[in-house]
Design a protein around this motif. Structure first.
Motif, PDB file in Angstrom:
ATOM      1  N   VAL A  49     -11.301  -3.572  -3.656  1.00 32.17           N
ATOM      2  CA  VAL A  49     -12.529  -3.384  -2.894  1.00 32.17           C
ATOM      3  C   VAL A  49     -12.456  -2.025  -2.206  1.00 32.17           C
ATOM      4  CG1 VAL A  49     -13.991  -4.280  -1.038  1.00 32.17           C
ATOM      5  CG2 VAL A  49     -12.735  -5.871  -2.522  1.00 32.17           C
ATOM      6  N   LYS A  50     -13.510  -1.276  -2.236  1.00 29.98           N
ATOM      7  CA  LYS A  50     -13.498   0.111  -1.768  1.00 29.98           C
ATOM      8  C   LYS A  50     -12.932   0.272  -0.366  1.00 29.98           C
ATOM      9  CE  LYS A  50     -16.446   4.214  -1.478  1.00 29.98           C
ATOM     10  NZ  LYS A  50     -17.810   4.764  -1.688  1.00 29.98           N
ATOM     11  N   LYS A  51     -13.330  -0.564   0.569  1.00 31.40           N
ATOM     12  CA  LYS A  51     -12.885  -0.395   1.955  1.00 31.40           C
ATOM     13  C   LYS A  51     -11.447  -0.863   2.189  1.00 31.40           C
ATOM     14  CE  LYS A  51     -14.834  -4.837   3.462  1.00 31.40           C
ATOM     15  NZ  LYS A  51     -15.696  -5.510   4.449  1.00 31.40           N
ATOM     16  N   HIS A  52     -10.808  -1.481   1.171  1.00 35.24           N
ATOM     17  CA  HIS A  52      -9.448  -2.010   1.342  1.00 35.24           C
ATOM     18  C   HIS A  52      -8.448  -1.406   0.339  1.00 35.24           C
ATOM     19  CE1 HIS A  52     -10.719  -4.894   4.263  1.00 35.24           C
ATOM     20  NE2 HIS A  52     -11.465  -5.600   3.421  1.00 35.24           N
ATOM     21  N   TYR A  53      -8.808  -0.312  -0.349  1.00 39.08           N
ATOM     22  CA  TYR A  53      -7.938   0.227  -1.397  1.00 39.08           C
ATOM     23  C   TYR A  53      -6.489   0.395  -0.925  1.00 39.08           C
ATOM     24  CZ  TYR A  53     -11.830   1.415  -4.538  1.00 39.08           C
ATOM     25  OH  TYR A  53     -12.898   1.360  -5.386  1.00 39.08           O
ATOM     26  N   ARG A  54      -6.319   1.178   0.160  1.00 38.81           N
ATOM     27  CA  ARG A  54      -4.967   1.494   0.601  1.00 38.81           C
ATOM     28  C   ARG A  54      -4.192   0.231   0.983  1.00 38.81           C
ATOM     29  NH1 ARG A  54      -4.023   6.106   5.052  1.00 38.81           N
ATOM     30  NH2 ARG A  54      -4.942   7.292   3.332  1.00 38.81           N
ATOM     31  N   LEU A  55      -4.838  -0.666   1.718  1.00 39.56           N
ATOM     32  CA  LEU A  55      -4.179  -1.888   2.156  1.00 39.56           C
ATOM     33  C   LEU A  55      -3.805  -2.771   0.967  1.00 39.56           C
ATOM     34  CD1 LEU A  55      -3.225  -3.600   4.483  1.00 39.56           C
ATOM     35  CD2 LEU A  55      -5.545  -4.513   4.724  1.00 39.56           C
ATOM     36  N   GLN A  56      -4.669  -2.817  -0.019  1.00 38.94           N
ATOM     37  CA  GLN A  56      -4.375  -3.637  -1.201  1.00 38.94           C
ATOM     38  C   GLN A  56      -3.173  -3.098  -1.971  1.00 38.94           C
ATOM     39  OE1 GLN A  56      -8.660  -3.728  -2.575  1.00 38.94           O
ATOM     40  NE2 GLN A  56      -8.078  -5.827  -3.136  1.00 38.94           N
ATOM     41  N   PHE A  57      -3.059  -1.775  -2.069  1.00 37.75           N
ATOM     42  CA  PHE A  57      -1.886  -1.223  -2.757  1.00 37.75           C
ATOM     43  C   PHE A  57      -0.625  -1.365  -1.913  1.00 37.75           C
ATOM     44  CE2 PHE A  57      -5.057   0.815  -5.486  1.00 37.75           C
ATOM     45  CZ  PHE A  57      -4.441   0.670  -6.722  1.00 37.75           C
ATOM     46  N   TYR A  58      -0.755  -1.317  -0.575  1.00 32.58           N
ATOM     47  CA  TYR A  58       0.383  -1.628   0.290  1.00 32.58           C
ATOM     48  C   TYR A  58       0.927  -3.018  -0.050  1.00 32.58           C
ATOM     49  CZ  TYR A  58      -0.091   2.206   3.713  1.00 32.58           C
ATOM     50  OH  TYR A  58      -0.114   3.432   4.330  1.00 32.58           O
ATOM     51  N   MET A  59       0.036  -3.997  -0.102  1.00 36.20           N
ATOM     52  CA  MET A  59       0.457  -5.376  -0.320  1.00 36.20           C
ATOM     53  C   MET A  59       0.929  -5.607  -1.752  1.00 36.20           C
ATOM     54  SD  MET A  59       0.216  -6.169   2.674  1.00 36.20           S
ATOM     55  CE  MET A  59       1.052  -7.696   2.338  1.00 36.20           C
ATOM     56  N   PHE A  60       0.378  -4.861  -2.703  1.00 39.80           N
ATOM     57  CA  PHE A  60       0.860  -4.955  -4.092  1.00 39.80           C
ATOM     58  C   PHE A  60       2.318  -4.511  -4.159  1.00 39.80           C
ATOM     59  CE2 PHE A  60       1.383  -3.219  -8.422  1.00 39.80           C
ATOM     60  CZ  PHE A  60       0.948  -4.305  -9.171  1.00 39.80           C
ATOM     61  N   GLY A  61       2.629  -3.389  -3.496  1.00 44.00           N
ATOM     62  CA  GLY A  61       4.013  -2.916  -3.448  1.00 44.00           C
ATOM     63  C   GLY A  61       4.899  -3.871  -2.659  1.00 44.00           C
ATOM     64  N   TRP A  62       4.398  -4.408  -1.548  1.00 48.34           N
ATOM     65  CA  TRP A  62       5.152  -5.356  -0.720  1.00 48.34           C
ATOM     66  C   TRP A  62       5.559  -6.571  -1.559  1.00 48.34           C
ATOM     67  CZ3 TRP A  62       5.855  -5.125   4.797  1.00 48.34           C
ATOM     68  CH2 TRP A  62       6.399  -6.273   5.362  1.00 48.34           C
ATOM     69  N   THR A  63       4.611  -7.084  -2.342  1.00 46.42           N
ATOM     70  CA  THR A  63       4.880  -8.259  -3.181  1.00 46.42           C
ATOM     71  C   THR A  63       5.967  -7.963  -4.208  1.00 46.42           C
ATOM     72  OG1 THR A  63       2.618  -9.067  -2.914  1.00 46.42           O
ATOM     73  CG2 THR A  63       3.860  -9.901  -4.796  1.00 46.42           C
TER      74      THR A  63
END
Length: 393
Positions: A141-155
């Motif tokens: 989602v456009k407004k959450h790009y950075r946070l989503q990739f943070y959590m992808f790496g965290w996982t």
């Protein structure tokens, strides 16, 4: 903010003690309870041990993912938790599928569905992961790009730390329960003795990441753990149920731990260095070769193992949390108890592969029997020519 998660019955019983001694008793009582539980699951056998390792892995994954979920305030991220658990499922399917194919070969070859799954196991695993990857991309989602990739790496980092290490623990277990019990017990012993020496004699801080850790506890824990490892190895080396590899019997569909003990677990006579002979009063000593290996295991558990705890302490300080969870009163979460165990599991697996294990003849024969007749004949003739050249036939 921290809350007191101590059971009410202990709070009442220890209400007259200072907080320092109250914590000492709470940790001691819960430690004895965990050690008792550890003995029970060992008694129940390798299958129960594998199930416990699986449960511990899932709980550790849950604790770390929950921290990421709270720290990054990722409450509004679409599909984050679902994808995290899906990736855990995919990675476990891959690793445990490899283990089943490796250790349950005869059972897999006997059942047609299992044989098909085994043949295409890696392709199926990759397809499952690729499905999760595509789902993640579609969830961006456009407004959450950075946070989503943070959590992808965290996982994925969590999967690397938790699932890979628990898979290695199970591999160590199949080499013989002694390779599972001794390393884990050495880490437990070092943790207890370092705490005891630090509690009663600790004066000199060891590392800023863990202000309560002291040099006195670190050194006392080292010598105690090496001695404990030697004694525990001596006791366990005399029992086949601990020293024999865990194998699957296709006739009875059950695990067996019966074998002729290898040289590692047969008493040998060793010469004591001349310098030490006047001190101990002996010229030779009888001991199991595994006891020499136990010195390496207990040394790693004492000197390098604690760095897993320091790493976890740094992680918790980075995100301003006291413990990974509050599952065990006085001890924190499951991950707080297993931070050193995962590092130890990797070392034991590497140590076995480097210094202990050679090719397994039974597995080679199993693979040989699955080949086509012309391939089997080619291998037979090649082996026969090799043995004739060496003068063995």
């Amino acid at each position: 903010p921290t809350s007191d998660d101590t059971p009410e019955v202990l709070n009442r019983a220890l209400s007259n003690l200072s907080s320092r001694w109250k914590n000492w008793w709470v940790r001691g009582i819960l430690t004895l309870a965990m050690i008792t539980f550890f003995f029970i699951i060992i008694y129940l056998g390798p299958m129960v041990l594998m199930m416990i390792v699986m449960c511990v892995q899932i709980k550790c994954f849950h604790e770390i993912i929950t921290i990421g979920y709270n720290v990054y305030h990722s409450y509004d991220l679409p599909w984050f938790r679902t994808l995290s658990w899906y990736f855990l499922l995919c990675v476990n399917y891959f690793f445990y599928g490899e283990t089943v194919t490796d250790y349950f070969f005869t059972l897999v070859q006997r059942e047609e569905p299992l044989r098909i799954l085994s043949k295409y196991h890696r392709f199926i695993s990759f397809t499952l992961y690729l499905t999760g990857f595509c789902m993640f991309v579609l969830s961006l989602v456009k407004k959450h790009y950075r946070l989503q990739f943070y959590m992808f790496g965290w996982t994925h980092v969590t999967l690397l730390i938790v699932v890979t290490q628990s898979h290695l623990i199970i591999h160590n277990l199949f080499e013989g329960m002694i390779w599972f019990i001794v390393p884990i017990s050495c880490v437990i012993c070092n943790d207890i003795m370092a705490y005891m020496f630090g509690f009663f004699f600790g004066r000199t801080p060891l590392i800023k990441l863990s202000p309560k850790k002291t040099w006195e506890g670190f050194i006392g824990g080292f010598f105690s753990t090496v001695l404990f490892g030697l004694l525990l190895s001596y006791v366990m080396s005399g029992y086949r149920c601990f020293t024999c590899p865990v194998e699957f019997n296709s006739d009875t569909n059950s695990f067996t731990v019966d074998c002729e003990p290898s040289e590692l677990f047969q008493l040998q006579e060793y010469n004591i260095p001349l310098v030490l002979q006047p001190v101990v009063g002996w010229k030779t000593v009888r001991m199991y070769p595994f006891q020499i290996h136990s010195i390496a295991l207990s040394t790693f558990a004492s000197l390098i193992g604690p760095f897993g705890g320091f790493f976890a302490s740094g992680f918790k300080r980075a995100f301003k949390i006291k413990d990974f969870a509050s599952t065990i009163p006085g001890h924190g979460g499951i991950m707080d108890r297993f931070d050193c165990q995962y590092l130890m599991a990797t070392f034991v697996n590497v140590y076995i592969a480097s210094f202990i294990r050679g090719p397994n003849p039974s597995k080679l024969i199993q693979q040989f029997l699955t080949l086509r007749p012309d391939q089997q004949l080619h291998i037979f003739n090649t082996l026969k020519a090799h043995l004739v050249d060496r003068g063995m036939l």
